[in-house]
Design an enzyme around this catalytic site. Structure first.
Site, mmCIF file in Angstrom:
data_model
loop_
_atom_site.group_PDB
_atom_site.id
_atom_site.type_symbol
_atom_site.label_atom_id
_atom_site.label_comp_id
_atom_site.label_asym_id
_atom_site.label_seq_id
_atom_site.Cartn_x
_atom_site.Cartn_y
_atom_site.Cartn_z
ATOM 1 N N LEU A 131 61.007 129.198 9.608
ATOM 2 C CA LEU A 131 61.882 129.776 8.589
ATOM 3 C C LEU A 131 62.552 128.685 7.769
ATOM 4 O O LEU A 131 62.637 128.785 6.542
ATOM 5 C CB LEU A 131 62.931 130.669 9.247
ATOM 6 N N ARG B 116 75.830 135.128 25.150
ATOM 7 C CA ARG B 116 74.718 134.719 26.014
ATOM 8 C C ARG B 116 75.117 133.807 27.154
ATOM 9 O O ARG B 116 74.675 133.992 28.282
ATOM 10 C CB ARG B 116 73.699 133.989 25.154
#
Ligand SMILES: Cc1cc2nc3c(=O)[nH]c(=O)nc-3n(C[C@H](O)[C@H](O)[C@H](O)COP(=O)(O)OP(=O)(O)OC[C@H]3O[C@@H](n4cnc5c(N)ncnc54)[C@H](O)[C@@H]3O)c2cc1C
Ligand code: SF4
Ligand code: FES
Lengths: 639, 256
Positions: A44, A332
């Site tokens: 990306l 996370r």
């Protein structure tokens, strides 16, 4: 100590980027094609940068190691991409995305960079939609959103469970248009093996054509690295097999500082390891935690029983219990550590006892199997393919795995390294996520860097380089090519007894054990003593078959593993020196009584940027203090 | 603990495009049924290295079925026996102890062989470069919600966009046609309002490039659909045919 000038513009936070854009130098459109820009990486970050720079009229050369730029590992991102659009009218704003990201990063990221990221996030969704990314929509035709960990608003855009794939196809198609237009030349199956520095400026790269084995150099006016993260240093991770640290490590050895290498992210929801043959780990998107509930049995004795036989009152939904306001959507690092804790207590499930349940039965009862299938069908299919189990009927078994690396090459506000002329984008740089990245923020950062930041800031460097072109006949290029050739020949000449893979596994296991979810001074010192020995054995006993003038996958891997063997040492060194716990870096000596990470803002509210001076053990630690002018440093609480 | 299998592999080995290749037999011993097909090859490669035999070269990267890099014909079927599954996601529990497994590369003229099981699929990239994009300069896009898209259109576009570009469709086709791939690409963008301005031009250029690259014609065998790991439907081929016919008429080109 070298000066680390972050070049953060003056003025109020909300005005910095606007001001910086205005103050930035411009390159006249007619002059742009005179500049050659080398972009290593087509994920990306790399694809969006290469396409945008091509559109602007620069002469771009783009490199990747896969057979097509469309296969960069960004393709594997499942869950989604954040943006402060506030389409859900649920209280989101640039300020809130900024704050969530700073807090999620455990107050170890630069305010100005993060604010800019939040500011440009909206444009990314517009741009990707224009390129034909089929984001999920509601029946009214407008864009749909979901929530991700560490946020209490719904700001995540997604394309089924294949968001990374769709975003990358969008960026890749833009790249294709530029390749067709002749502004970008693409070099697939070409691996960067060194950076060339001339008079203190990055001026080119040395690459190996992975089909013919030819080693050659490319010169440019600036070099951009968008080569992804280094999670594969652990051998087992959710990264693709080819992901490597080689490009950034080689640049580091040529003078670029490596920042915060110890900040690695362990993702809470991956399919558990099931054997020694395992070659990689597979992520189950965090988005599953929107509807899945995480639990383990309350009693150790129940761990061997099938989950269906464990009564509701005998289950410990530990995330909901410990973090009532974020519950299953706790960030996370916190969720991963909580899973480790219950397994350490002996309450883990599955044959290895290193696993917890992610249970969809309540959601299926509430919403129906069809809704769950629509939301996560491909993830359930993937789970079924790998494990042979049907998660519509039995809970998934999950465990944390290495997933993302917040550390990377140090860059300033222009995304330029301390080494002039070297720009670093995407996961390869250290910039925006502090000590822990929030879900759906990496795709955002990669595209922000490539579409909306670098195209503005790169000209600040380029204008200083007019008339300073060097060619590949320059002695520095010739020397760099010779060095790469010598190294390749050395690897091929050892012909020892052990495969490249066996060394990689050995290093990975050691690091997971000593520098993984929990780290201590003793474990790190142990790793630091062992890594040089593995490295030494590698260089005397590795067996790389075949020759260099051909496609040779063992040779490719050998080069990468050789670099991991050096990099792993720096990672442990950084973890040792950071005597605090923050985000993904959990030093067991530094925790509160309830097991939460204990930061030390007085001594460690800074970026550690390492300088290579030859031997890794002698690397020099520089610091960039982090000044918080807009947020108040607080103990991170998700309770 | 998972069970293990003992297998016989017949693997296509070929040093490079200029050297003839052949099947070579290797035993694959004690293969856990929980491992993937590629992990099975890793185990075999490890034993080859121990015997100083150059390991088998095969393409792979993500190993989770999304990058489209892996590509093997297994017992005559592209990506092997499981429906909607890439080679890297094919697990050994689908084989039986004692099986003999043939492993070959994609055999398509427009995908020249590089080494062993690795082929060059850059022709797919060139088809994409011919027109598989929407021209939208960064910075020029309107607000994403300014053009609502009916959910079913967005969903159909996503169905087509799911193609992983692996090349199995051409490998499975008796004519080596790339129609399913091109159909997926053309349909994805044709189904979205953003794709309309370049719609006819895109279909024409991509189909022309496909022919130029040497892929065969589609004569409706539908082998492609059967092997496609992304479950791209052959109805997209009908859609491509309509797109192309329409584009050709608009462009004054005759369609055969
Ligand atoms: C399984 C998985 C799921 C994820 N899900 C999400 C998600 O839902 N949301 C989110 O925001 N983030 C997610 N992430 C994180 C995110 O996908 C990555 O951080 C991001 O895509 C990285 O993009 P990049 O462009 O920096 O690098 P990459 O996409 O990794 O691209 C690296 C490029 O560099 C090239 N390259 C590397 N080394 C060399 C070399 N030596 N020579 C030449 N070329 C080289 C490669 O060929 C490739 O083109 C996920 C990550 C994983 C692994
Ligand atoms: S259409 Fe299917 S088989 Fe063909 S390239 Fe795409 S994913 Fe592969
Ligand atoms: S290796 Fe990526 S799809 Fe198989």
């Amino acid at each position: 100590m070298a000066t680390l000038d972050s070049k953060i513009p003056s003025g109020p936070l909300e005005k910095k980027w606007e001001k910086h854009k205005f103050d930035s130098k411009l390159v006249n459109p007619a002059n742009r094609r005179k500049y050659t820009i080398i972009v290593v990486g087509s994920g990306l970050a790399g694809a969006s940068a290469a396409a945008s720079l091509g559109e602007m009229g620069y002469n771009v050369k783009c490199f990747c190691y896969q057979d097509s730029p469309r296969r960069a590992h960004s393709i594997a991102a499942q869950g989604g991409i954040n943006a402060a659009k506030n389409y859900q009218n649920d209280g989101d704003s640039v300020q809130r995305l900024f704050y969530d990201t700073i807090k999620g990063g455990d107050f170890r990221a630069r305010e100005a960079n993060v604010y800019r990221l939040a500011e440009v996030s909206s444009s990314i969704i517009d741009q990707c939609t224009a390129l034909g990314v089929p984001f999920a929509r509601e029946y009214g035709g407008l864009l749909a959103n979901r929530s991700f960990g560490g946020a209490q608003v719904s700001r995540t855009f997604y394309a089924r469970g294949q968001t990374g794939q769709q975003l990358l196809i969008g960026a890749y198609s833009g790249l294709c248009a530029q390749i067709a237009a002749g502004t970008v030349t693409m070099f697939p199956r070409t691996e960067m093996l060194d950076l060339v520095v001339v008079d203190g400026h990055a001026k080119g790269i040395v690459v190996r054509d992975m089909v013919t084995g030819k080693i050659e150099a490319h010169a440019g006016d600036t070099v951009i690295l968008a080569t992804g993260g280094y999670g594969n240093v652990f051998y087992l991770s959710t990264n693709a097999k080819g992901c490597n640290v080689t490009a950034t490590w080689r640049a580091h050895k040529k003078g670029a500082f490596f920042a915060n290498p110890c900040y690695t992210q362990i993702h809470p929801t991956c399919i558990p390891v099931h054997g020694d043959f395992q070659s990689k780990l597979t992520l189950m998107s965090e988005s599953l935690r929107n509807d899945g509930r995480v639990w383990v049995p309350k009693k150790k004795e129940d761990c061997g029983k099938p989950p269906g036989e464990i009564a509701e009152e005998d289950r410990d939904y530990y995330l909901e219990r410990k973090y009532p306001s974020f519950g299953n959507l706790a960030p996370r690092d916190i969720s991963s550590r909580a899973a480790k804790q219950v397994c350490d207590e002996g309450r883990g499930i599955g044959s290895t006892k290193l696993g917890v349940y992610l249970d969809f039965s309540a959601a299926i009862k509430r919403l129906g199997e069809n809704v769950i299938r629509e939301r996560y069908g491909n993830l359930f299919d993937m789970y079924h393919k790998i494990t042979g189990e049907d998660a519509y009927k039995v809970p998934m078994r999950i465990f944390p795995a290495v997933h993302y690396t917040m550390g990377g090459l140090w860059v300033d506000y222009n995304l330029m390294s301390n080494l002039p002329g070297l720009h670093v984008l995407g996961e390869a740089n250290f910039s925006d996520h502090g000590a822990n990245r929030l879900g759906a923020s990496a795709l955002m950062q990669g595209l922000a860097d490539g579409y909306f930041v670098l195209p503005y800031t790169i000209s600040n460097y380029l204008v200083t380089q007019a008339g300073k072109k060097v060619g590949t006949d320059h002695p520095e290029f010739v020397k760099a090519i010779e060095e790469v050739k010598a190294r390749t020949e050395k690897l091929l000449s050892i012909k020892g007894k052990r495969s490249v893979d066996s060394f990689h596994r050995e290093l990975g296991l050691l690091l997971w054990d000593k520098c993984g979810m929990g780290r201590t001074e003793a474990s790190l010192k142990d790793a630091l003593a062992k890594i040089p020995k593995i490295r030494e054995e590698f260089w005397t006993n590795v067996n790389v078959l075949g020759d260099g003038n051909d496609l040779n996958q063992s040779l490719e891997m050998a080069g990468r593993v050789a670099d991991f063997l050096e990099f792993g040492e720096l990672m442990c060194l950084d973890a040792l020196e950071r005597r605090e716990s923050c985000g993904g870096h959990f030093r067991e000596e530094f925790q509160f009584e309830d097991g939460e990470a204990k930061r030390d803002d007085e001594h460690f509210a800074h970026v550690a940027a390492w300088e290579n001076v030859g031997e890794v053990a002698k690397s020099v630690r520089h610091i960039e203090p982090l000044n918080y002018e807009n947020v108040h440093l607080a103990v991170r609480s998700y309770k | 603990m998972s069970d293990t299998l003992n297998l016989t592999l017949k693997v296509w080995r070929q040093k490079n495009a200029g050297t003839p290749g052949k099947f070579v037999e290797y035993p694959a011993k004690n293969i856990p049924t929980d491992c993937s097909f590629l992990e099975m090859l890793d185990i075999v490669n490890e034993t080859l290295v121990q015997q100083n035999i150059e390991p088998i070269a095969f393409d792979h990267d993500c190993r989770e079925g999304i990058c489209g890099m892996c590509s093997l014909v297994i017992n005559g079927v592209a990506h092997g026996p499981e429906r909607a599954t890439t080679t890297c996601q094919l697990h050994m529990r689908h084989f039986k102890d004692g099986d003999t497994i043939y492993v070959e590369p994609w055999r398509v003229g427009a995908f020249p062989l590089i080494k062993d099981l690795i082929v060059d699929r850059s022709s797919y990239d060139r088809i994409q470069q011919a027109g598989g994009f929407i021209t939208a300069r960064a910075g020029s896009a309107p607000d994403a919600n300014s053009v609502p898209i009916p959910k079913q259109n967005a969903d159909s576009a996503m169905d087509a966009a799911a193609c992983i570009g692996c090349g199995a469709c051409a490998a499975a086709c008796p004519n080596s046609s790339a129609m399913l791939f091109v159909a997926a690409k053309v349909s994805h963008l044709a189904l979205l309002p953003q794709g309309q301005p370049e719609r006819t031009r895109r279909a024409l250029k991509m189909v022309t490039t496909m022919d130029k690259e040497g892929f065969g014609n589609c004569t409706n065998y539908y082998e492609c659909e059967a092997v496609c790991p992304a479950e791209i439907k052959s109805s997209f081929i009908s859609m491509l045919n309509r797109e192309y016919a329409f584009a050709a008429v608009r462009d004054g080109v005759s369609v055969i």
